[in-house]
Design a protein around this motif. Structure first.
Motif, short mmCIF file in Angstrom:
data_model
loop_
_atom_site.label_atom_id
_atom_site.label_comp_id
_atom_site.label_asym_id
_atom_site.label_seq_id
_atom_site.Cartn_x
_atom_site.Cartn_y
_atom_site.Cartn_z
N ASP A 184 20.43 77.98 -69.91
CA ASP A 184 20.88 76.80 -70.66
C ASP A 184 19.69 76.03 -71.24
OD1 ASP A 184 19.78 75.00 -68.76
OD2 ASP A 184 21.62 74.96 -67.58
N GLY A 185 20.04 75.00 -72.02
CA GLY A 185 19.02 74.25 -72.74
C GLY A 185 18.06 73.50 -71.85
N LEU A 186 18.55 72.93 -70.75
CA LEU A 186 17.67 72.18 -69.85
C LEU A 186 16.60 73.08 -69.24
CD1 LEU A 186 20.04 69.75 -67.90
CD2 LEU A 186 18.22 69.14 -69.49
N GLU A 187 17.00 74.25 -68.80
CA GLU A 187 16.03 75.18 -68.23
C GLU A 187 15.02 75.63 -69.29
OE1 GLU A 187 13.97 77.39 -65.53
OE2 GLU A 187 15.53 75.88 -65.17
N LEU A 188 15.49 75.83 -70.51
CA LEU A 188 14.60 76.22 -71.59
C LEU A 188 13.55 75.14 -71.84
CD1 LEU A 188 13.66 78.00 -73.94
CD2 LEU A 188 15.47 76.97 -75.35
N MET A 206 20.53 69.17 -77.86
CA MET A 206 21.81 68.81 -78.49
C MET A 206 22.95 69.39 -77.66
SD MET A 206 21.73 71.23 -81.90
CE MET A 206 21.46 73.00 -81.80
N SER A 207 24.13 68.72 -77.70
CA SER A 207 25.26 69.21 -76.93
C SER A 207 26.55 68.51 -77.32
CB SER A 207 25.01 68.98 -75.43
OG SER A 207 26.10 69.46 -74.67
N HIS A 208 27.68 69.22 -77.07
CA HIS A 208 29.02 68.66 -77.22
C HIS A 208 29.45 67.92 -75.96
CE1 HIS A 208 30.54 70.05 -81.03
NE2 HIS A 208 30.14 71.29 -80.81
N VAL A 209 28.78 68.17 -74.85
CA VAL A 209 29.23 67.72 -73.54
C VAL A 209 29.33 66.19 -73.48
CG1 VAL A 209 28.69 67.67 -71.08
CG2 VAL A 209 28.28 69.74 -72.42
N LEU A 214 23.44 63.38 -69.67
CA LEU A 214 22.78 64.57 -70.21
C LEU A 214 21.58 64.21 -71.08
CD1 LEU A 214 22.89 67.63 -70.23
CD2 LEU A 214 24.37 67.51 -72.24
N THR A 215 21.71 63.14 -71.86
CA THR A 215 20.58 62.70 -72.69
C THR A 215 19.36 62.43 -71.83
OG1 THR A 215 22.09 61.70 -74.29
CG2 THR A 215 19.80 61.00 -74.37
N SER A 216 19.57 61.68 -70.74
CA SER A 216 18.45 61.36 -69.84
C SER A 216 17.88 62.61 -69.20
CB SER A 216 18.92 60.40 -68.74
OG SER A 216 19.36 59.18 -69.30
N LYS A 217 18.76 63.55 -68.84
CA LYS A 217 18.28 64.79 -68.22
C LYS A 217 17.38 65.57 -69.17
CE LYS A 217 22.11 65.53 -64.98
NZ LYS A 217 23.28 66.39 -64.63
N PHE A 218 17.80 65.64 -70.44
CA PHE A 218 16.98 66.34 -71.42
C PHE A 218 15.63 65.65 -71.59
CE2 PHE A 218 20.39 69.04 -73.12
CZ PHE A 218 19.66 70.15 -73.53
N PHE A 226 17.27 63.71 -78.62
CA PHE A 226 18.56 64.32 -78.29
C PHE A 226 19.57 64.01 -79.40
CE2 PHE A 226 22.74 64.54 -76.34
CZ PHE A 226 22.68 65.76 -75.66
N LEU A 227 20.41 65.01 -79.73
CA LEU A 227 21.48 64.86 -80.71
C LEU A 227 22.82 65.17 -80.07
CD1 LEU A 227 19.94 66.67 -83.82
CD2 LEU A 227 20.86 64.35 -83.85
N SER A 228 23.79 64.29 -80.24
CA SER A 228 25.15 64.54 -79.74
C SER A 228 25.98 65.20 -80.83
CB SER A 228 25.82 63.23 -79.31
OG SER A 228 25.14 62.67 -78.21
N LYS A 229 26.56 66.34 -80.52
CA LYS A 229 27.43 67.04 -81.47
C LYS A 229 28.79 66.37 -81.50
CE LYS A 229 25.53 71.72 -80.78
NZ LYS A 229 25.86 73.07 -80.28
N PRO A 230 29.46 66.34 -82.64
CA PRO A 230 28.97 66.75 -83.96
C PRO A 230 28.06 65.66 -84.54
CG PRO A 230 31.18 65.92 -84.18
CD PRO A 230 30.87 65.88 -82.71
N PHE A 231 27.07 66.06 -85.27
CA PHE A 231 26.16 65.10 -85.88
C PHE A 231 26.14 65.30 -87.39
CE2 PHE A 231 23.81 68.66 -83.98
CZ PHE A 231 23.33 69.30 -85.12
N GLU A 232 25.81 64.23 -88.10
CA GLU A 232 25.71 64.29 -89.55
C GLU A 232 24.41 64.98 -89.96
OE1 GLU A 232 27.97 63.31 -91.72
OE2 GLU A 232 29.34 62.53 -90.20
N ALA A 233 24.44 65.64 -91.09
CA ALA A 233 23.23 66.29 -91.60
C ALA A 233 22.10 65.28 -91.79
CB ALA A 233 23.54 67.00 -92.91
#
Length: 466
Positions: A184-188, A206-209, A214-218, A226-233
């Motif tokens: 997963d992304g955190l491990e990466l 970034m994540s849908h969760v 999660l933001t703090s964990k990242f 950090f970007l929350s999905k869905p996000f604007e271009a």
């Protein structure tokens, strides 16, 4: 083929010309101006392969319905909308057509366009890795980033991403999803931070969760943003730009720091020889002409000698600072009794202390003092600096106390004077203490000052025990 031209589509002749001059003079890019849809169409048809960026006014005399955006998209031109109308509907329609950004027509418009162009220029050759198990997300994000002149690589999970990083260590940024198979992304993020510092690689999670933690964990795992999905271009491009510009800023500061250190070293090295010559000549004149000179002349020679000696010490400090900041502080460690090193240092200062009427008092447990593993020359440099500072600022008739204290972290050497202390709020400690701090830290210790205007200043440093 390198694209070297900016197309400005703007019906105002004065604004178009101002933009053209700014772009050509500031950025060194040629600019073409079209004042209508028809003129823009002709330029695109003839020069589309050479256009680096299109700057588009939405309302033109012969195109009032944003047709100019569709025209630019048909030629696959990276485009920026230049408009005074920035309502949500206009914004939404424009970004659905893959435009890069908006620039509002205000008093900052021309400088904002120049800044955007400078950023796009800096992106050429930079690599970004997009990691997501969703092909549609990878395609959308990659397309937006490619329009910003970035070279985009992609991976469907963390393991694949690590392999790409291995093959492309010059990456500037990684954008990674959270939930992915294999890794997963955190491990990466954690794995990436084991290899790259924040100054070397920007990471956006970034994540849908729907998990506020999660933001703090990242971020705590090492992500830059950090970007929350869905996000604007628009949000994606803005965050990427902010992080890449921060990375560039850090690298520029690092480059300037390295240049400064190199310059200091060269300057100090060049000064050392003539200063040494002045000192030697003043000594020779003092010896050879002693009987022929009056007291005032002899005093002048003494001043020349003393000042040249002080200048030589300053040059030595500059050489030390240069070496330290370039990572060239090489320590040759061996095992020593710390009390013996301190006494060796004090033997050099007893004469100057006596001349000023200052008592040097030692509180050292010589018999029980443990051994330490240090670079003796550098260790003595630290002790000499602290004692010399204490003597310089202590009044006649006072006492300078040198202590050796055992602590849980190792040994603490402290030098306490009865001078005025540091004025409240000052951070001026001189080159000597800056060098001492670097030397102590290189030994795994720490250095600090305790200020008391009524009782003087205590300078202390710690060193670990062998």
């Amino acid at each position: 083929m390198r694209k070297t031209t900016v197309l400005i589509v703007e019906d105002s002749v004065s604004i178009g010309q101002q933009l053209k001059v700014e772009i050509e003079e500031t950025l060194g890019i040629s600019a073409l101006v079209a004042e209508s849809y028809k003129a823009a169409e002709k330029i695109m048809e003839e020069r589309s392969e050479d256009i680096f960026l299109a700057i588009l006014d939405l309302l033109l005399p012969d195109a009032l319905e944003n047709e100019i955006v569709d025209l630019a998209m048909s030629y696959d031109l990276p485009s920026v909308i230049f408009t005074s109308n920035l309502d949500d509907l206009v914004r939404s329609k424009a970004f659905s057509k893959n435009i890069l950004d908006f620039v509002v027509k205000d008093r900052h418009a021309i400088s904002n366009i120049a800044s955007l162009l400078k950023w796009l220029q800096s992106n050429v050759g930079k690599k970004i890795l997009v990691v997501d198990d969703s092909k549609s997300v990878r395609t959308m994000v990659s397309s937006r980033l490619a329009s910003s002149k970035l070279e985009v690589l992609s991976a469907c999970n963390g393991l694949e991403a690590l392999q790409i990083v291995e093959d492309n260590p010059d990456l500037s940024m990684v954008i990674t999803d959270y939930e992915m198979p294999e890794m997963d992304g955190l491990e990466l993020v954690k794995r990436l931070r084991m290899r790259f510092s924040r100054e070397e690689l920007a990471i956006i999670g970034m994540s849908h969760v729907e998990n506020k933690a999660l933001t703090s964990k990242f971020l705590k795992s090492g992500a830059s943003d950090f970007l929350s999905k869905p996000f604007e271009a628009e949000e994606l491009i803005t965050r990427v730009r902010i992080n890449l510009e921060s990375l560039d800023h850090v690298q520029k500061l690092k480059g300037l720091s390295e240049f400064k250190s190199t310059f200091l070293g060269m300057m100090a090295h060049d000064l050392k020889t003539p200063i040494g010559g002045i000192s030697a000549i003043s000594t020779l004149l003092r010896r050879e002409l002693n009987s022929d000179l009056n007291g005032e002349h002899l005093e002048m020679l003494d001043v020349i000698y003393k000042e040249s000696k002080d200048m030589n010490m300053l040059v030595g400090d500059l050489l030390d600072i240069s070496a330290i900041e370039q990572g060239k502080l090489n320590l040759v460690k061996a095992e020593y009794k710390i009390s013996e090193l301190i006494l060796r240092s004090l033997s050099l200062h007893r004469f100057s202390a006596r001349d000023k009427g200052i008592e040097l008092e030692t509180r050292l447990d010589i018999d029980n003092a443990p051994s330490i593993k240090v670079d003796a020359q550098r260790f003595l440099q630290v002790v000499n600096n602290l004692v010399a500072n204490a003597l310089e600022y202590s009044p006649s008739g006072s006492t300078v106390v040198i202590k050796l204290i055992s602590s849980s972290d190792g040994l603490v050497v402290s030098v306490k004077d009865q001078g005025p202390g540091l004025p409240e709020g000052t951070h001026k400690t001189g080159l000597g203490l800056t060098i001492s701090k670097k030397i102590v830290e290189a030994h795994g210790g720490d250095i600090w000052l305790e200020n008391n205007k009524c009782e003087g200043l205590t300078s202390s440093f710690s060193v670990p025990v062998v």
